[in-house]
Write a protein that holds these residues in place. Structure first.
Motif, PDB file in Angstrom:
ATOM      1  N   ASN A 249       0.619  -1.362   0.063  1.00 15.42           N
ATOM      2  CA  ASN A 249       0.058   0.003   0.132  1.00 15.42           C
ATOM      3  C   ASN A 249       0.833   1.093   0.065  1.00 15.42           C
ATOM      4  OD1 ASN A 249      -3.116  -0.702  -0.024  1.00 15.42           O
ATOM      5  ND2 ASN A 249      -2.294  -2.056   1.954  1.00 15.42           N
ATOM      6  N   ARG A 250       2.000   1.241   0.056  1.00 17.74           N
ATOM      7  CA  ARG A 250       2.998   2.292   0.093  1.00 17.74           C
ATOM      8  C   ARG A 250       3.441   2.658  -1.366  1.00 17.74           C
ATOM      9  NH1 ARG A 250       1.021   1.914   3.850  1.00 17.74           N
ATOM     10  NH2 ARG A 250      -0.236   3.635   2.993  1.00 17.74           N
ATOM     11  N   ILE A 251       3.105   1.951  -2.198  1.00 22.33           N
ATOM     12  CA  ILE A 251       3.414   2.203  -3.637  1.00 22.33           C
ATOM     13  C   ILE A 251       2.040   2.674  -4.278  1.00 22.33           C
ATOM     14  CG2 ILE A 251       4.079   1.220  -5.917  1.00 22.33           C
ATOM     15  CD1 ILE A 251       5.659  -0.824  -4.460  1.00 22.33           C
ATOM     16  N   PRO A 252       1.826   3.867  -5.143  1.00 29.60           N
ATOM     17  CA  PRO A 252       3.180   4.855  -5.210  1.00 29.60           C
ATOM     18  C   PRO A 252       3.275   6.174  -4.198  1.00 29.60           C
ATOM     19  CG  PRO A 252       1.157   5.629  -6.239  1.00 29.60           C
ATOM     20  CD  PRO A 252       0.502   4.249  -5.524  1.00 29.60           C
ATOM     21  N   GLU A 253       2.770   5.815  -3.155  1.00 30.97           N
ATOM     22  CA  GLU A 253       2.858   7.006  -2.252  1.00 30.97           C
ATOM     23  C   GLU A 253       4.146   7.357  -1.786  1.00 30.97           C
ATOM     24  OE1 GLU A 253       2.259   7.795   2.779  1.00 30.97           O
ATOM     25  OE2 GLU A 253       1.467   6.168   1.854  1.00 30.97           O
TER      26      GLU A 253
ATOM     27  N   THR B 271       7.138   5.609  -3.066  1.00 32.89           N
ATOM     28  CA  THR B 271       8.023   5.199  -4.267  1.00 32.89           C
ATOM     29  C   THR B 271       6.911   4.822  -5.166  1.00 32.89           C
ATOM     30  OG1 THR B 271       9.849   4.197  -5.216  1.00 32.89           O
ATOM     31  CG2 THR B 271       8.493   3.054  -3.313  1.00 32.89           C
ATOM     32  N   ASP B 272       7.480   4.760  -6.641  1.00 33.13           N
ATOM     33  CA  ASP B 272       6.827   4.083  -7.446  1.00 33.13           C
ATOM     34  C   ASP B 272       7.308   2.772  -7.775  1.00 33.13           C
ATOM     35  OD1 ASP B 272       5.387   6.478  -8.173  1.00 33.13           O
ATOM     36  OD2 ASP B 272       7.011   7.492  -9.305  1.00 33.13           O
ATOM     37  N   SER B 273       8.441   2.505  -7.278  1.00 31.34           N
ATOM     38  CA  SER B 273       9.082   1.011  -7.495  1.00 31.34           C
ATOM     39  C   SER B 273       9.213  -0.032  -6.264  1.00 31.34           C
ATOM     40  CB  SER B 273      10.303   1.268  -8.380  1.00 31.34           C
ATOM     41  OG  SER B 273      10.098   2.240  -9.502  1.00 31.34           O
ATOM     42  N   LEU B 274       8.718  -0.976  -6.424  1.00 32.41           N
ATOM     43  CA  LEU B 274       8.975  -1.752  -5.301  1.00 32.41           C
ATOM     44  C   LEU B 274      10.429  -2.316  -4.829  1.00 32.41           C
ATOM     45  CD1 LEU B 274       9.599  -5.095  -6.218  1.00 32.41           C
ATOM     46  CD2 LEU B 274       7.106  -4.825  -7.182  1.00 32.41           C
ATOM     47  N   TYR B 275      11.258  -2.283  -5.761  1.00 32.40           N
ATOM     48  CA  TYR B 275      12.866  -2.528  -5.338  1.00 32.40           C
ATOM     49  C   TYR B 275      13.326  -1.416  -4.590  1.00 32.40           C
ATOM     50  CZ  TYR B 275      14.810   0.711  -8.795  1.00 32.40           C
ATOM     51  OH  TYR B 275      15.154   2.158  -9.580  1.00 32.40           O
ATOM     52  N   LYS B 276      12.888  -0.385  -4.902  1.00 36.55           N
ATOM     53  CA  LYS B 276      13.472   0.668  -3.895  1.00 36.55           C
ATOM     54  C   LYS B 276      13.143   0.586  -2.419  1.00 36.55           C
ATOM     55  CE  LYS B 276      13.219   4.204  -7.399  1.00 36.55           C
ATOM     56  NZ  LYS B 276      12.520   5.390  -7.793  1.00 36.55           N
ATOM     57  N   ILE B 277      11.922   0.104  -2.163  1.00 37.69           N
ATOM     58  CA  ILE B 277      11.732  -0.402  -0.618  1.00 37.69           C
ATOM     59  C   ILE B 277      12.487  -1.447  -0.337  1.00 37.69           C
ATOM     60  CG2 ILE B 277       9.925  -1.386   0.885  1.00 37.69           C
ATOM     61  CD1 ILE B 277       7.821   0.081  -0.589  1.00 37.69           C
TER      62      ILE B 277
ATOM     63  N   PHE C 243      12.638  -6.275 -11.934  1.00 36.17           N
ATOM     64  CA  PHE C 243      11.553  -6.029 -10.988  1.00 36.17           C
ATOM     65  C   PHE C 243      10.167  -5.803 -11.610  1.00 36.17           C
ATOM     66  CE2 PHE C 243      12.339  -1.812 -12.147  1.00 36.17           C
ATOM     67  CZ  PHE C 243      11.415  -1.161 -11.839  1.00 36.17           C
ATOM     68  N   TYR C 244       8.842  -6.062 -10.943  1.00 35.33           N
ATOM     69  CA  TYR C 244       7.667  -5.984 -11.613  1.00 35.33           C
ATOM     70  C   TYR C 244       7.370  -4.597 -11.528  1.00 35.33           C
ATOM     71  CZ  TYR C 244       2.556  -6.279 -12.591  1.00 35.33           C
ATOM     72  OH  TYR C 244       1.497  -5.798 -13.245  1.00 35.33           O
ATOM     73  N   ASP C 245       7.312  -3.784 -12.607  1.00 34.22           N
ATOM     74  CA  ASP C 245       6.717  -2.492 -12.717  1.00 34.22           C
ATOM     75  C   ASP C 245       5.387  -2.269 -12.634  1.00 34.22           C
ATOM     76  OD1 ASP C 245       7.512   0.444 -12.886  1.00 34.22           O
ATOM     77  OD2 ASP C 245       6.442   0.114 -14.923  1.00 34.22           O
ATOM     78  N   ILE C 246       4.699  -1.711 -11.831  1.00 35.91           N
ATOM     79  CA  ILE C 246       3.332  -1.318 -11.609  1.00 35.91           C
ATOM     80  C   ILE C 246       2.640  -0.773 -12.499  1.00 35.91           C
ATOM     81  CG2 ILE C 246       1.600  -0.736  -9.927  1.00 35.91           C
ATOM     82  CD1 ILE C 246       3.863  -1.476  -7.739  1.00 35.91           C
ATOM     83  N   GLU C 247       3.505   0.385 -12.999  1.00 33.26           N
ATOM     84  CA  GLU C 247       2.660   1.383 -13.791  1.00 33.26           C
ATOM     85  C   GLU C 247       2.571   0.509 -15.286  1.00 33.26           C
ATOM     86  OE1 GLU C 247       3.207   5.844 -15.792  1.00 33.26           O
ATOM     87  OE2 GLU C 247       4.566   5.001 -14.271  1.00 33.26           O
ATOM     88  N   SER C 248       3.745   0.200 -15.785  1.00 30.93           N
ATOM     89  CA  SER C 248       3.776  -0.455 -17.169  1.00 30.93           C
ATOM     90  C   SER C 248       3.063  -2.031 -17.012  1.00 30.93           C
ATOM     91  CB  SER C 248       4.983  -0.653 -17.611  1.00 30.93           C
ATOM     92  OG  SER C 248       5.943  -1.351 -16.854  1.00 30.93           O
ATOM     93  N   LYS C 249       3.022  -2.567 -15.997  1.00 35.47           N
ATOM     94  CA  LYS C 249       2.581  -4.038 -15.560  1.00 35.47           C
ATOM     95  C   LYS C 249       3.370  -5.066 -16.466  1.00 35.47           C
ATOM     96  CE  LYS C 249      -2.365  -2.382 -14.975  1.00 35.47           C
ATOM     97  NZ  LYS C 249      -3.730  -2.733 -15.314  1.00 35.47           N
TER      98      LYS C 249
END
Length: 802
Positions: A379-383, A385-391, A454-460
């Motif tokens: 739930n912290r994406i995109p709040e 960061t936009d990318s899960l790998y950064k977390i 990594f799985y990019d949420i915006e581009s799926k």
């Protein structure tokens, strides 16, 4: 951006400021460290008749802070002399000097009004176009630039270092809407390449990324702990190395860092996150409020979740806080059936399924905390960061987690993680279920080319993690079929471009027969079809040394022929590497002890991580370096004789390095001790070590590497030097500094380094010294005192002094 950082100004010399200054000094940058001037004299200053305008008084705060940093253990400096690059001053007299700096970093107290006031003064002197950043851990970055010029805003950014800056790798980069993109790109690159950081681009949200998720995880653990009735000791057992976290786990870490720090961050998040679905987690429980009232803040106040007391007979004992009664009691041993089932599982990723499958409180704890963590990060994406790998990057680099939340979720299984969350009533972000429904079953995968995606949420879709093209990750190569040969202790992998790599995967990367076989095979394959060899791995440590368990077993059974053969094979492997027809490059990091050090001594070049702790430590277990280490240090010392220094002095220095089992506190110090030499390299970012070692192997090959020949002209001094050493050793024994057994080991070491009892200085061969070395090592394994020391190391991890 064509920008060079020659000089940095650090404004604020507290714990963080002084240590940030030290880390810049580590990498060769000149530093101007400034702080406020005192408003009152100390009694000692008054007694001397000093006034507030005296330079010694005006710089008292900054100088005291720097002195405390230099004296700290562990040290923030690679070498003490690096502090000479730091010039101190005060805001009244020296703020104008920031005009000579390429980068100004603010590290003052966490109050917006004080920071804004300082920035107003900074703008009077700062040279336009130079970098200006804040190390705040929570104040919104954009609020600091109110009232500042366009140029200031353009080059302003948040740069959040983690404490201690030398050792914790995270550097969060937090731009404002006004920050020039070129500035962001530069800081991301500079932090990675020069400061050795995992640079993570964060949004300007409360506590940024690492503290937002990390403090949530801690506070959630506290809540689950209360629900399940777990003790402080039980939680620390459950949240330590078994899940890839630090040995200090949750509450011991809190005591070290200070409970007040956690309270401040938690309170800040509770107040500033009105729309966070888990904001209730940040509310402090009553026992923490009571601890704060009592000033039980941890090590800084003498007690926290734990305290050390004197028990019967004056013996020190650790007590733990009972959270129900708020009374201390003797720390209890912790045992859970679920944890027992994970003991045979060495690979961290394989433990998680076992941990959540148990039937006891431990498994309940893991099901609840994993469920909460997975839901929260989704739930912290995109709040934030936009990318899960950064977390994941932020938690690994900032909190020392071996695997980040999404990596842990992958190890458990995406579907299983969803089921855990749903069972605990947690709501996972919709994008996770959409991702799974589309047939994407993991957050990460490795491409056919060996690149982690990594799985990019915006581009799926899956995308390569930016920056990984600069790293060589052996796990990724292994996943794409690059292993050419392997056994239980080592693998030979193809790094590409004609370079092979020998990787260890024994326990603690100890050097046993399997690893020796792997080294020999690596050289053989490289000589046949390739042009160079790297010896390196992705483990926490390069190698903790030779397999002492095997030495102990052979010695205990008096299998001296087997032991002699083992030592001879180790020596042969070192010489095979040293005198191969292809260049061999060592890539140490972390611990490179005993045999791990000897291996690097025999490489054509060493590319070491800055945090490499290298040493010949055999003396501590009653032995001498027997894998060519004694020979090599003698050879290296003899090579310095031509430089005109007194020969006995040089030899004595090398003797003392080995006989006191000195270990370098950094790769830089390894040069001072003679373990590294001119031509060897240091890489600040450990993620780049193998890639740089590969580049070094290619360079040596393309420069026309020629197979060297064994040396036969090593000058040794015989009886003259031997008498000097034995006299010194005897004096140490008479002064009760060393034991009888230490005398025996030291005399054998001296015998080898002097070339035996030759009547006059003589030139000898490497093989001559190796034979002396092997004979001494073998004889010492027959000593009862040596066996007792080895047994102590194997059972307690500590050497026995006898």
């Amino acid at each position: 951006m064509n920008r060079t950082i020659k000089k940095v100004a650090v404004l604020g010399s507290g714990v963080m400021g002084s240590r940030i200054a030290c880390h810049f000094a580590n990498i060769g940058v000149q530093v101007l460290l400034l702080d406020i001037a005192p408003k009152e004299l100390l009694p000692a200053e008054e007694a001397k008749g000093l006034k507030l305008d005296n330079p010694a008084v005006k710089n008292r705060i900054v100088n005291s802070s720097l002195q405390a940093a230099v004296a700290a253990n562990p040290s923030p400096l690679y070498r003490k002399q690096d502090a000479s690059r730091i010039k101190t001053g005060n805001f009244d007299d020296n703020l104008k000097d920031i005009a000579t700096c390429d980068w100004t970093i603010e590290v003052v107290v966490e109050r917006l009004d004080i920071k804004k006031s300082l920035f107003e003064r900074v703008e009077q002197y700062r040279k336009p176009g130079t970098l200006i950043t804040s190390n705040t851990s929570g104040i919104p970055i954009h609020m600091m630039t109110e009232g500042r010029s366009d140029d200031f805003k353009k080059y302003f950014c948040g740069t959040h270092f983690f404490n201690p800056p030398r050792y914790l790798k995270l550097l969060e980069i937090i731009p404002t809407p006004d920050t020039d993109q070129a500035v962001v790109d530069f800081l991301m690159h500079y932090g990675d390449l020069y400061l050795g950081k995992t640079t993570v681009l964060a949004k300007d949200t409360p506590a940024f990324i690492a503290n937002r998720v990390g403090v949530f995880a801690i506070m959630d653990v506290v809540q689950v702990m209360s629900q399940l009735g777990l003790s402080v000791e039980e939680v620390d057992k459950l949240t330590g190395p078994v899940i890839g976290h630090a040995k200090s786990a949750t509450f011991r870490t809190s005591d070290v860092v200070g409970l007040d720090t956690m309270i401040n961050v938690a309170n800040g998040l509770a107040q500033n996150l009105p729309n966070d679905e888990a904001k209730a987690v940040f509310q402090l429980p009553d026992f923490i409020k009571k601890m704060a009232e009592n000033k039980w803040l941890g090590d800084k106040t003498g007690q926290g979740f734990y305290k050390k007391v004197r028990g019967e007979g004056g013996k020190s004992e650790i007590q733990a806080l009972d959270l129900a009664s708020l009374e201390y009691k003797p720390s209890a041993k912790v045992k859970f059936a679920t944890l027992e089932t994970t003991k045979p599982i060495e690979k961290l990723a394989d433990r998680f399924k076992v941990l959540v499958a148990g039937k006891d409180k431990a498994a309940d704890f893991y099901r609840k905390t994993f469920a909460g963590l997975f839901a929260y990060v989704s739930n912290r994406i995109p709040e934030i960061t936009d990318s899960l790998y950064k977390i994941d990057d932020a938690l690994r680099a900032g909190f020392g987690w071996e695997m980040g939340p999404f990596e842990t979720w992958d190890a458990l299984g995406l579907q299983k993680g969803l089921e855990l969350a749903q069972a605990e009533g947690k709501t996972v972000a919709p994008w996770v279920e959409e991702m799974l429904a589309a047939g994407n079953a993991t957050f990460y995968k490795v491409s056919e080319q060996g690149v982690k995606q990594f799985y990019d949420i915006e581009s799926k879709a899956y995308k390569a993690i930016p920056g990984v093209e600069n790293f060589i990750i052996l796990d990724n190569l292994r996943a794409t079929g690059k292993v050419l040969w392997k056994n239980a202790g080592a693998s030979v992998l193809d790094l590409g471009d004609g370079i092979l790599n020998v990787e260890f995967h024994s326990k603690m990367n100890a050097l046993g027969s399997d690893v020796i076989q792997g080294l020999m095979k690596g050289v053989e394959l490289a000589e046949k079809d390739f042009r160079g060899l790297v010896v390196g791995n992705d483990g926490p440590n390069f190698s903790a040394g030779a397999n002492l368990g095997l030495v102990y077993m052979f010695a205990l059974d008096q299998e001296y022929d087997e032991l002699n053969l083992m030592i001879a094979q180790f020596q042969q492997a070192m010489m095979r590497m040293r005198y191969s027809s292809i260049p061999v490059v060592g890539a140490p990091h972390g611990l490179a002890l005993g045999g791990g050090c000897e291996l690097n001594l025999h490489c054509d070049r060493v590319v070491a991580g800055a945090e490499t702790y290298m040493g010949l430590v055999e003396f501590g277990v009653g032995l001498i370096p027997g894998g060519g280490g004694t020979k090599e240090m003698t050879l290296r010392t003899a090579a310095k004789y031509e430089e005109g220094e007194p020969e006995f002095n040089l030899l004595r220095n090398s003797f003392m390095t080995i006989s006191t089992a000195k270990v370098s506190t950094s790769a830089a110090e390894a040069f001072d001790l003679g373990f590294l030499r001119r031509g060897d390299e240091v890489v600040v970012n450990s993620n780049r070590v193998i890639a740089q070692a590969k580049a070094a192997a290619i360079e040596l090959a393309e420069d026309g590497y020629t197979q060297p020949t064994q040396k036969t002209n090593i000058k040794v001094h015989g009886k003259g030097a031997l008498a000097m050493f034995m006299t010194g050793v005897h004096a140490m024994k008479e002064g009760r500094y060393i034991s009888d057994h230490d005398v025996k080991i030291a005399n054998k070491l001296a015998y080898i380094m002097c070339g035996g009892d030759l009547s006059s200085p003589t030139e000898v061969s490497e093989q001559y010294l190796l034979d002396l070395e092997r004979e001494a090592f073998l004889s010492l394994t027959g000593e009862r005192k040596t066996l007792e020391r080895i047994q102590s190391i194997l059972t307690t991890g500590k050497p026995l002094r006898n």
